[in-house]
Design a protein around this motif. Structure first.
Motif, PDB file in Angstrom:
ATOM      1  N   GLY A  23       0.829  -1.385   0.021  1.00 53.46           N
ATOM      2  CA  GLY A  23       0.157   0.177  -0.053  1.00 53.46           C
ATOM      3  C   GLY A  23       0.867   1.258  -0.088  1.00 53.46           C
ATOM      4  N   THR A  24       0.129   2.437  -0.399  1.00 57.25           N
ATOM      5  CA  THR A  24       1.022   3.443  -0.349  1.00 57.25           C
ATOM      6  C   THR A  24       1.053   4.251   0.961  1.00 57.25           C
ATOM      7  OG1 THR A  24       0.250   3.899  -2.644  1.00 57.25           O
ATOM      8  CG2 THR A  24       0.940   5.869  -1.555  1.00 57.25           C
ATOM      9  N   THR A  25       2.098   4.941   1.280  1.00 58.12           N
ATOM     10  CA  THR A  25       2.241   5.576   2.597  1.00 58.12           C
ATOM     11  C   THR A  25       1.259   6.860   2.562  1.00 58.12           C
ATOM     12  OG1 THR A  25       4.410   4.942   2.943  1.00 58.12           O
ATOM     13  CG2 THR A  25       3.810   6.738   4.035  1.00 58.12           C
ATOM     14  N   GLN A  26       0.363   6.941   3.561  1.00 57.53           N
ATOM     15  CA  GLN A  26      -0.523   8.253   3.685  1.00 57.53           C
ATOM     16  C   GLN A  26      -0.345   8.985   4.652  1.00 57.53           C
ATOM     17  OE1 GLN A  26      -4.282   6.344   3.978  1.00 57.53           O
ATOM     18  NE2 GLN A  26      -4.290   5.047   2.231  1.00 57.53           N
ATOM     19  N   THR A  44      -4.065  -1.277  18.613  1.00 55.49           N
ATOM     20  CA  THR A  44      -4.709  -2.518  18.028  1.00 55.49           C
ATOM     21  C   THR A  44      -3.952  -3.233  17.050  1.00 55.49           C
ATOM     22  OG1 THR A  44      -5.930  -1.131  16.544  1.00 55.49           O
ATOM     23  CG2 THR A  44      -6.961  -1.505  18.659  1.00 55.49           C
ATOM     24  N   ALA A  45      -2.779  -2.408  16.767  1.00 52.27           N
ATOM     25  CA  ALA A  45      -1.858  -2.882  15.648  1.00 52.27           C
ATOM     26  C   ALA A  45      -0.288  -2.677  16.169  1.00 52.27           C
ATOM     27  CB  ALA A  45      -2.200  -2.417  14.284  1.00 52.27           C
ATOM     28  N   VAL A  46       0.360  -3.607  15.811  1.00 54.06           N
ATOM     29  CA  VAL A  46       2.010  -3.397  16.051  1.00 54.06           C
ATOM     30  C   VAL A  46       2.773  -3.801  14.868  1.00 54.06           C
ATOM     31  CG1 VAL A  46       3.756  -4.252  17.428  1.00 54.06           C
ATOM     32  CG2 VAL A  46       1.515  -4.113  18.427  1.00 54.06           C
ATOM     33  N   GLY A  47       3.704  -3.080  14.358  1.00 48.85           N
ATOM     34  CA  GLY A  47       4.437  -3.401  13.059  1.00 48.85           C
ATOM     35  C   GLY A  47       5.825  -3.788  13.428  1.00 48.85           C
ATOM     36  N   VAL A  94       8.317   1.872   4.867  1.00 49.58           N
ATOM     37  CA  VAL A  94       7.805   0.669   5.389  1.00 49.58           C
ATOM     38  C   VAL A  94       6.824   0.863   6.643  1.00 49.58           C
ATOM     39  CG1 VAL A  94       7.851  -1.839   5.807  1.00 49.58           C
ATOM     40  CG2 VAL A  94       9.200  -0.834   3.923  1.00 49.58           C
ATOM     41  N   MET A  95       7.713   1.503   7.626  1.00 46.54           N
ATOM     42  CA  MET A  95       7.190   1.685   8.942  1.00 46.54           C
ATOM     43  C   MET A  95       5.915   2.769   8.969  1.00 46.54           C
ATOM     44  SD  MET A  95      10.134   2.028  11.555  1.00 46.54           S
ATOM     45  CE  MET A  95      11.669   2.778  10.567  1.00 46.54           C
ATOM     46  N   ASN A  96       6.118   3.650   7.888  1.00 47.70           N
ATOM     47  CA  ASN A  96       4.908   4.572   7.709  1.00 47.70           C
ATOM     48  C   ASN A  96       3.578   4.102   7.254  1.00 47.70           C
ATOM     49  OD1 ASN A  96       5.592   7.311   8.738  1.00 47.70           O
ATOM     50  ND2 ASN A  96       7.008   7.633   7.049  1.00 47.70           N
ATOM     51  N   SER A  97       3.870   2.898   6.412  1.00 46.18           N
ATOM     52  CA  SER A  97       2.846   2.117   5.789  1.00 46.18           C
ATOM     53  C   SER A  97       2.076   1.525   6.790  1.00 46.18           C
ATOM     54  CB  SER A  97       3.157   1.313   4.541  1.00 46.18           C
ATOM     55  OG  SER A  97       4.188   0.264   5.064  1.00 46.18           O
ATOM     56  N   MET A  98       2.824   1.025   7.654  1.00 48.64           N
ATOM     57  CA  MET A  98       2.129   0.225   8.858  1.00 48.64           C
ATOM     58  C   MET A  98       1.526   1.148   9.752  1.00 48.64           C
ATOM     59  SD  MET A  98       5.385  -2.280  10.061  1.00 48.64           S
ATOM     60  CE  MET A  98       5.741  -4.100   9.045  1.00 48.64           C
ATOM     61  N   ILE A  99       1.949   2.275   9.925  1.00 49.44           N
ATOM     62  CA  ILE A  99       0.994   3.389  10.726  1.00 49.44           C
ATOM     63  C   ILE A  99       0.097   3.555   9.983  1.00 49.44           C
ATOM     64  CG2 ILE A  99       1.354   5.889  11.908  1.00 49.44           C
ATOM     65  CD1 ILE A  99       4.052   5.143  12.065  1.00 49.44           C
ATOM     66  N   ALA A 100      -0.017   3.751   8.802  1.00 51.55           N
ATOM     67  CA  ALA A 100      -1.271   4.157   7.951  1.00 51.55           C
ATOM     68  C   ALA A 100      -2.238   3.010   8.089  1.00 51.55           C
ATOM     69  CB  ALA A 100      -0.747   4.197   6.445  1.00 51.55           C
ATOM     70  N   LYS A 101      -1.867   1.590   8.351  1.00 51.38           N
ATOM     71  CA  LYS A 101      -2.741   0.840   8.540  1.00 51.38           C
ATOM     72  C   LYS A 101      -3.109   0.594  10.022  1.00 51.38           C
ATOM     73  CE  LYS A 101      -0.588  -1.820   4.894  1.00 51.38           C
ATOM     74  NZ  LYS A 101      -1.641  -1.784   4.011  1.00 51.38           N
TER      75      LYS A 101
END
Length: 382
Positions: A23-26, A44-47, A94-101
């Protein structure tokens, strides 16, 4: 435990994104200009990002296994993982994409991920960002920290097994980069071996890579030609060195993970990560809203003297006798009060680096930049 390595970043990033991070970093609404909650609170999510593959029989496999322990401990938390994430700006993406999720806690598990981790922490004050193995200089941000075990302690114990097993008094060590953690391990290995065998020496070969099977195989061949009969390593992917040593009929000492299954005859012991308990406690601390000001909001280190070291000794192989096991157990008990680097410690030139009667603290040991007496090899210029 990584050094900055930029190799095929675009391809590696693509591989990373295929592992639950596509996915694209938002833009994140909780960025610097927004009011932020306690870092990681009620996540609720951990990367988790890994510099290599999750099945490398080594560093990344151990970190991935730790991430799955988090998933078991917190069934209501989504665990995002990404493999083959380079140690450059791609790590931040990649970390930012996880934060966006939705990730509010990020584990950057490689030495060279620190700069990217701090950049992400600055952009997202409500996200707890922890980095594995490096050190933050100065005052850490309220939402960041580093953590690690005292890697050299079980390596020292493994050195005892190696010192007892060798017939040639020549041990081998294949390593990647001359960072302090690597030097700590090589030096501790030699010191442990010498504690039971005063004649022993440790021969070193540098690969300048965390995972290059061709260079690793060449390093093993080089060591074998010099008469080495026990080989250990500080590499991320460990299978090549272990298989080559086993094929040559020599002894092997593992690192990062239990790889005894691929060296049924020559495996002595090793040291491996048990990240589950520490990862789980970091997540628990952050989710409760208590990250800022906690022991994880800084440079957290734990070893035999201070708590439960996440770096533990690997199982013994068939060649380790009861006498050696007893010596190792005695040494382990001594390390709860002392150190593998208890003085006097001399370097290769015979200069006293740690005076007699001195027991250095963890911070001092993590700044070691020399080979001790008995290590054969020249440090490459970094």
């Amino acid at each position: 435990m990584r050094k900055l390595v930029i190799i095929g970043a675009a391809a590696l990033l693509a591989a990373a994104c295929s592992a639950n991070t596509a996915g694209t970093t938002q833009a994140d609404p909780s960025g610097p200009g927004a009011a932020s909650a306690a870092p990681g609170k009620d996540a609720t999510a951990v990367g988790f990002i890994f510099v290599g593959p999750k099945d490398d029989y080594g560093y990344n496999q151990a970190a991935y296994q730790g991430s799955q322990e988090v998933a078991k401990a917190f069934p209501d938390v989504k665990v995002l993982t990404a493999e083959n994430v380079p140690e450059d700006d791609n790590a931040a993406r990649v970390m930012n994409s996880m934060i966006a999720k939705g990730a509010k806690i990020i584990f950057a598990t490689s030495y060279g991920h620190l700069d990217a981790a701090l950049k992400v922490a600055a952009e997202h004050p409500d996200v707890a960002v922890v980095q594995q193995g490096n050190l933050i200089t100065g005052t850490p941000p309220k939402n960041a920290g580093t953590f690690f075990g005292t890697v050299y302690e079980p390596v020292y114990l493994a050195g005892i097994a190696a010192g007892k097993a060798t017939k040639t008094n020549k041990l081998g060590y294949v390593y990647a980069f001359p960072i302090s953690q690597t030097l700590d391990n090589i030096d501790a290995f030699q010191l442990g071996a010498r504690s039971v065998n005063p004649k022993v020496q440790t021969y070193t070969v540098n690969t300048s890579s965390w995972c290059d099977p061709a260079k690793q195989a060449e390093a093993v061949a080089n060591l074998l030609k010099q008469g080495v009969d026990v080989i250990s390593q500080h590499q991320d992917c460990t299978a090549t060195v272990i298989k080559a040593t086993e094929a040559a009929g020599k002894y092997t000492v593992g690192y990062h993970a239990d790889a005894s299954s691929i060296a049924p005859k020559g495996w002595l012991t090793g040291s491996q990560w048990n990240w589950g308990p520490l990862y789980t406690d970091i997540v628990k601390t952050a989710r409760s809203g208590g990250f800022t000001g906690s022991k994880y909001n800084g440079n957290f280190r734990v070893g035999y003297k201070t708590g439960e070291n996440p770096f533990v000794q690997s199982p013994y192989g068939p060649a380790v006798d009861d006498e050696t096991k007893a010596q190792i157990e005695k040494a382990r008990e001594e390390l709860t009060k002392s150190s593998p680097f208890a003085g006097p410690v001399l370097d290769q030139k015979g200069e006293v680096r740690i005076p007699e009667g001195t027991i250095p603290d963890y911070e001092t040991i993590e700044k070691i930049d020399y080979f001790v007496d008995g290590v054969v090899g020249t440090l490459p210029k970094s």
